[in-house]
Design a protein around this motif. Structure first.
Motif, short mmCIF file in Angstrom:
data_model
loop_
_atom_site.label_atom_id
_atom_site.label_comp_id
_atom_site.label_asym_id
_atom_site.label_seq_id
_atom_site.Cartn_x
_atom_site.Cartn_y
_atom_site.Cartn_z
N MET A 163 0.87 -1.17 0.00
CA MET A 163 0.00 0.00 0.00
C MET A 163 0.91 1.22 0.00
SD MET A 163 -2.92 -1.27 2.60
CE MET A 163 -3.74 -2.85 2.33
N ASP A 164 1.45 1.49 -1.18
CA ASP A 164 2.42 2.57 -1.25
C ASP A 164 1.72 3.92 -1.17
OD1 ASP A 164 5.50 2.88 -2.22
OD2 ASP A 164 4.26 4.57 -2.81
N ILE A 165 2.37 4.79 -0.46
CA ILE A 165 1.75 6.08 -0.15
C ILE A 165 1.67 7.00 -1.37
CG2 ILE A 165 3.76 7.40 0.56
CD1 ILE A 165 2.26 7.91 3.17
N THR A 166 2.38 6.65 -2.44
CA THR A 166 2.23 7.44 -3.67
C THR A 166 1.31 6.74 -4.67
OG1 THR A 166 4.20 6.44 -4.61
CG2 THR A 166 4.49 8.53 -3.49
N PRO A 193 -1.91 6.18 -6.33
CA PRO A 193 -3.09 7.07 -6.36
C PRO A 193 -4.29 6.52 -5.62
CG PRO A 193 -2.05 7.02 -8.49
CD PRO A 193 -1.33 5.99 -7.67
N LEU A 194 -4.48 5.20 -5.65
CA LEU A 194 -5.62 4.65 -4.91
C LEU A 194 -5.46 4.88 -3.40
CD1 LEU A 194 -6.39 1.31 -6.74
CD2 LEU A 194 -7.92 3.26 -6.43
N VAL A 195 -4.23 4.74 -2.93
CA VAL A 195 -3.99 4.98 -1.51
C VAL A 195 -4.22 6.46 -1.18
CG1 VAL A 195 -2.25 4.94 0.32
CG2 VAL A 195 -2.39 3.05 -1.31
N VAL A 196 -3.74 7.32 -2.07
CA VAL A 196 -3.94 8.76 -1.85
C VAL A 196 -5.43 9.09 -1.84
CG1 VAL A 196 -3.57 11.06 -2.80
CG2 VAL A 196 -1.73 9.36 -2.87
N VAL A 197 -6.16 8.50 -2.78
CA VAL A 197 -7.61 8.72 -2.81
C VAL A 197 -8.24 8.24 -1.50
CG1 VAL A 197 -9.73 7.91 -3.92
CG2 VAL A 197 -7.85 8.75 -5.31
N LEU A 231 -6.75 8.08 1.41
CA LEU A 231 -6.38 9.07 2.43
C LEU A 231 -7.37 10.23 2.44
CD1 LEU A 231 -2.50 9.54 1.94
CD2 LEU A 231 -3.60 8.84 4.05
N LEU A 232 -7.65 10.75 1.24
CA LEU A 232 -8.55 11.90 1.14
C LEU A 232 -9.96 11.53 1.59
CD1 LEU A 232 -7.30 13.23 -2.32
CD2 LEU A 232 -6.99 14.37 -0.12
N LEU A 233 -10.42 10.35 1.17
CA LEU A 233 -11.78 9.95 1.54
C LEU A 233 -11.87 9.64 3.04
CD1 LEU A 233 -12.77 7.71 -1.51
CD2 LEU A 233 -13.30 10.12 -1.11
N LEU A 267 -13.39 0.65 -4.28
CA LEU A 267 -12.04 0.99 -4.76
C LEU A 267 -10.99 -0.04 -4.35
CD1 LEU A 267 -12.15 4.82 -3.97
CD2 LEU A 267 -12.36 3.76 -6.22
N GLY A 307 -7.01 0.81 2.75
CA GLY A 307 -5.84 1.04 3.59
C GLY A 307 -5.55 2.52 3.72
N GLY A 308 -5.60 3.22 2.59
CA GLY A 308 -5.40 4.67 2.61
C GLY A 308 -6.44 5.34 3.49
N ALA A 355 -9.99 13.87 -4.98
CA ALA A 355 -9.84 12.42 -5.14
C ALA A 355 -10.26 11.98 -6.53
CB ALA A 355 -10.64 11.69 -4.06
N ILE A 407 -7.73 12.94 -9.15
CA ILE A 407 -6.57 12.05 -9.09
C ILE A 407 -6.87 10.73 -9.78
CG2 ILE A 407 -5.14 10.67 -7.52
CD1 ILE A 407 -5.45 12.97 -5.48
N PHE A 458 5.19 15.24 -4.69
CA PHE A 458 5.37 14.09 -3.83
C PHE A 458 5.73 12.85 -4.67
CE2 PHE A 458 2.63 11.21 -0.90
CZ PHE A 458 3.77 10.59 -0.44
N MET A 483 7.10 2.81 -0.01
CA MET A 483 6.74 3.60 1.17
C MET A 483 5.36 3.11 1.60
SD MET A 483 8.11 7.32 0.02
CE MET A 483 9.83 7.50 -0.49
N ASP A 484 5.39 1.95 2.23
CA ASP A 484 4.12 1.33 2.59
C ASP A 484 3.48 2.05 3.77
OD1 ASP A 484 2.69 -1.52 2.02
OD2 ASP A 484 2.34 -0.79 4.05
N ILE A 485 2.19 2.20 3.66
CA ILE A 485 1.46 3.01 4.61
C ILE A 485 1.37 2.36 5.99
CG2 ILE A 485 -0.88 2.19 4.22
CD1 ILE A 485 -1.57 5.13 3.70
N LEU A 503 -2.29 16.06 3.67
CA LEU A 503 -3.66 15.80 4.12
C LEU A 503 -4.10 16.82 5.18
CD1 LEU A 503 -5.82 13.69 3.55
CD2 LEU A 503 -5.10 12.50 5.60
#
Lengths: 676, 676
Positions: free
Chosen positions: A492-495, A497-501, A503-505, A584, A590-591, B386, B389, B475, B492-494, B598
């Motif tokens: 679940m890499d922090i870059t 985009p699904l993880v970022v999405v 995070l935002l949600l 998703l 995870g994000g 989101a 993205i 980023f 960079m796993d979350i 965030l």
């Protein structure tokens, strides 16, 4: 090793026995004069009525979710879910019963026997809640562990079900309780103190009983359910992480003699040690009661903490776990304590005086200063949480993080006792005022109440810290569950985009729920204002002290508002992770966990601490601690406005954040196998 | 393909020519009566004095950082950094000069020639800023690209240096400007409106010139530097991502005919198209000016937007990029627009009326309602970010996310023009009031100002949205830079504890800076209050309109406070990522970027929108839009308090968050090669 599944429920039952002893110690005290008894009964009845109304609504929710769980995961998980809900509900019921018996008896003891006796009654009133939370957690989780620990494939989902049951009750108890208490508090203050100019807790104010009921509903039942959830969640996360730990990681941190089963059983055994230590700390109050009250509470907590850490060290050595886990547990315990201390600083020291100073230039600068303090107050706790994570991870891996949370929560018996002591003492003050017991008695109860405010601040910081670590541990468990199901490492890499999405949600979900709870308090308080105004106008002679206020109507308004308004944010918290998980996928979910964790924890810190500091800024002005200012002056009026803004901050929305974050994590953990 | 490094600076120079034309179009207008000229000169002088003082302080900072960059990365990056700082500073200088010439001439045009002429002057005043930002960005970045694009190893670090230079200026301009403007605003309102009971912009108030200077310092120079930074940052991120894109990814999204060089040049070419489209949209105002003013602004923006999207589609087709990038750009453009519209809704529609209603029960409920609106208002923008993205990633990979940001910002020439138009029109109103031009003129300037408030709200939403996407793109570029240097994929796993620790520390950094800026405004405003009170007391006949206020002293106080208070939060933003990067490594720094992104974005949305909605709730009551309430009543007083709380929310701390998030990202991007 020892059979955790057998020992935990047995010790839990013994703990319940001590809870019953504490209850007996409370109820055999005198409840005072007829007037006191009448007021006490009113509060007791109001609290119990609310709880029954709340639970009867929750039965529907629990039933629906249990049905879905049967369909998705089978009967065992669903039964565990119902069990978690029952255990949490039962702890709340027992605790509330004791607290609302303890309040009036504390006032009576203050009147008839003095400080030490009053302290002991209030403490025992709180201890029923503290011991019930710890014992019922051990009984429920221990029994499930006993039955299913051998079934490696489903034990995780079953105990997660128990944890989710606890979370569901906690969410509604916290949000509903928070709305109830602040609608009553804000409403009766706005009309009583501000408009009619009568003191707080004045018996002429129709909202004052609801306000006192609210203290119990929010700070006893709500807080208890919150802590119960963390307590169970931390153990569930540890067990789940242990169950899926790779042999390499095990060998690296714990050597080759430690087995998976040992690591899975350990959290329960530690909780057993914590409960035993708590019982000793609590029983010790019979001796400590003659000390200065705030010292007595501290010594009781310290006794339990020291016994717990000492016995843990022995246990870990005897069974060959090595000391890594001990350091993780110590990091958690010390981290939790320091977070509490930081909370105390921001809500009871120099920052509060800055807010009080800023009140001199009016409400706007008071609010700006309070928000600034709230923002500042996040820094140290965030840093401490980060440090706890780093240390515990380095000494015992991901399991160490979960163990830090267990360490923070193992002595929940005594910490929750001290938390629940606060509202009992607060209520005792209210009852003394309403029963006109005079300044001497009021002085005793005020003293006990003031200590309660400090312990409440520390308790809130502690609740947030433990919620953060628990949620993180559940989050790690979620990731491992995803990997087990997928049969491969999942990144679940922090870059991504699904993880970022996600995070935002996650942030979005938390903020929506926060907005809802803030709005609900506003709406409910407005209803209360209208009703109290109506009673002052329509009931003949009420303000002159001749008429009788219709207090039951105010309790009813708070109850109905709370039950109505708790539904929407509650559903948001449950539906959001389900929607993101299925819509998703696992990475986005995870994000979402990380996003809700970060946003929820910062929001909880900011709002709880800002609220606490506004409250005390007002009190400091009232106590003449701010030069040139006094009660009723302009600066005081400004500070009262800040305090009112702070009410939903610290008692509704802030605490709701804790639960939200944990609930989203536990829902995700349960969903994990379905979304791969 | 076309040589972006050659075209960009040339078109940039042409754009500067148009900026100069707009400037000429402003200054050749009459500046009105002697009194107007005197007031206009005072504001102009105050603004320029502040800018010079700020820049002379920044020279030291830029010098030190440049020295460190020479040492760490060589002369080229350091020179690029200085170049970025210079370009941003120059854009701010030119824009401020034009805006503070435009304000008085707008008032004069309103007096002598009517609405259309006044609109055109204000618009041209803003256009100088808009065109300078776009042109200087293209010239600087284009020239660096021209010189270093062939040097794949260092082009990333060099252009990042340019972007960091822009970020550094932006940080100080936003924070310093925000503190300046709110110290003046809050201070003069508290004494003037609340204590002395004189209207806003009354010439007797010594703080009123500082307040008008503040509008320019904050909303022209601060906003301009913010947008300049996003504009440059989005292009730098795209170029860096393109430079390190793997052949597989390229083939997947863009086919085999597209080269790395083409993808690297594309963002500059798109910005060229955006600038040309903006010039046409801006020049069109000579025709549109006779429409209804708000429609005219919209048509100007729409013209530029349509031209940009149309020409982009042609360019992408002609050079064979395929339409994926077009969809990403469209997603960015539409997303930005919708975020602006959501902002408009929360700050100018139903939610504002709820706050106005809540004002009837006093300041506390007004504040609670405003915070609730602020919390709510985060949801839709977070969802839109989101969605942008997800869409842009699906059509064009990580490069697509950066391109969405470029798309949002390509027509910055016209969007920034409309942003800068707002404070010009606002100032024109203040000058009309101070020069006593009468209600007819004031009606015209009020009308233009009201549109400015709406465009400002939209512009703020847009600034936050673009900052979020830009920071995210930076980023991603950071992660790729880390991988290039490490020579392997870096995860960079979350759930990696170091990443989690980074998340927490990122949030912590943002909250500390937020707390600092809030506190600074409080302190600076208190100084201003003291000074204005002193003048009212000590200057004979001031309140009777006979004495002359010492306005320069108030400007000086705001200036000194701003310069002093901007340092600490600025340093936090620069030092925090350096400390985490070197102390905990690349993964923790990655977590920090996500955590600050965030936390910063949600905080920016919450604070800007809550502030905007409190402001308008007050205005709606003043305009008689809330039944039963009017200016000077209780509800109005409550709303004024909310508005004052909102001032630092929306104009200091909220906007500072944008910059902070971008600056931390760009510092990380530059550091990437050093921390592996």
């Amino acid at each position: 090793m020892l059979d955790a599944g057998l020992i935990a429920p047995i010790v839990g039952l013994v703990g319940l026995g001590f809870a019953f002893m504490s209850y007996r110690a409370v109820v055999r005290q005198s409840a005072g004069t007829d007037k006191m008894i009448a007021i006490g009964d009113e509060i007791h009845l109001g609290a119990m009525t609310f709880l029954k109304a709340e639970y009867s609504k929750l039965v529907v929710f629990v039933g629906i979710v249990a049905g879905l769980l049967v369909w998705g995961f089978g009967v065992q998980t669903a039964v565990a879910f119902v069990g978690g809900a029952l255990a949490s509900g039962l702890a709340g019921f027992i605790g509330m019963k004791a607290a609302t018996k303890g309040n009036v008896r504390t006032a009576a003891a203050a009147k008839d026997k003095g400080v030490a006796a009053a302290l002991l009654v209030a403490f025992n009133g709180g201890a029923v809640m503290g011991l019930s939370v710890a014992s019922l957690g051990l009984i429920g989780l221990g029994a499930l562990y006993f039955l299913f620990a051998g079934d490696k494939n489903s034990v995780g989902s079953i105990i997660s079900g128990f944890s989710m049951g606890a979370s569901s009750i906690a969410l509604f108890a916290r949000i509903g309780g928070g709305i109830f208490t602040k609608a009553a508090d804000v409403g009766s203050d706005l009309v009583g103190k501000v408009e009619a100019g009568i003191p707080e807790d004045d018996p002429r104010n129709p909202g004052v009983i609801a306000d006192n009921v609210g203290d119990n509903v929010g700070d006893v039942a709500g807080m208890g359910a919150d802590i119960f959830e963390s307590y169970v969640g931390a153990m569930v996360a540890s067990i789940t992480i242990a169950a899926t730990m790779s042999p390499d990681v095990m060998a690296k941190f714990f050597g080759t003699d430690v087995t998976t089963a040992m690591l899975m059983g350990l959290p329960l055994l530690l909780a057993v040690l914590g409960l035993i230590a708590s019982v000793i700390g609590i029983m010790g109050m019979n001796v400590f009661k003659n000390m200065d009250p705030s010292k007595a509470l501290f010594v009781s907590e310290l006794t339990a903490g020291a016994l717990f850490l000492g016995s843990t060290a022995v246990l870990l050595q005897v069974f060959g776990f090595g000391m890594g886990i001990f350091y993780a547990i110590t990091a958690g315990t010390v981290g939790g304590l320091l977070i509490g201390k930081a909370t105390e600083y921001y809500t009871a020291a120099a920052p509060v005086f800055k807010i009080a100073e800023a009140s001199k230039t009016g409400p706007a600068t008071n609010i700006i200063a309070g928000i600034a303090v709230g923002l500042q107050s996040c820094a140290i706790p965030l840093f401490l949480i980060a440090a706890t994570i780093l240390i515990s991870y380095n000494v015992a891996g991901l399991y160490g993080i979960a163990m830090a949370a267990v360490g923070m929560l193992a002595t929940v018996g005594v910490t929750m006792t001290i938390d629940a002591y606060g509202p009992v003492a607060d209520n005792a003050g209210g009852i003394s005022e309403m029963s006109e017991l005079g300044p001497e008695v009021r002085k005793i109860t005020d003293g006990l109440d003031a200590i309660g405010n400090t312990t409440a601040a520390i308790g809130k910081g502690f609740a947030i810290g433990s919620a953060a670590l628990t949620a993180l541990a559940l989050f790690v468990a979620y990731k491992q569950a995803v990997e087990v199901k997928a049969g491969t490492a999942v990144t679940m890499d922090i870059t991504n985009p699904l993880v970022v999405v996600g995070l935002l949600l996650g942030a979005m979900t938390v903020l929506i729920a926060a907005a809802m709870t803030m709005t609900s308090v506003g709406k409910a308080a407005a209803e209360m204002v209208t009703e109290i105004r109506r009673q002052f106008k329509e009931i003949p002679g009420l303000l002159e002290g001749k008429g009788k206020p219709d207090t039951a109507r105010c309790v009813e308004i708070s109850t109905n508002a709370a039950l109505k308004e708790m539904v929407a944010p509650g559903l948001v918290a449950v539906i959001a992770p389900v929607a993101v998980g299925f819509g998703l996928g696992a990475e986005a979910l995870g994000g979402m966990l990380a996003g809700s964790l970060l946003t929820g924890v910062t929001r909880a810190l900011l709002m709880s601490n800002a609220g606490g500091s506004w409250d005390n800024a007002k009190k400091y002005i009232e106590q003449g601690q701010v030069e040139g200012e006094k009660k009723g002056g302009d600066a005081h009026s400004a500070a009262v406005i800040g305090d009112t803004v702070g009410d939903p901050f610290k008692d509704t929305t802030g605490p709701a954040m804790n639960i939200l974050v944990k609930l989203i994590s536990i829902v995700a953990l349960i969903l994990a196998p379905l979304i791969i």
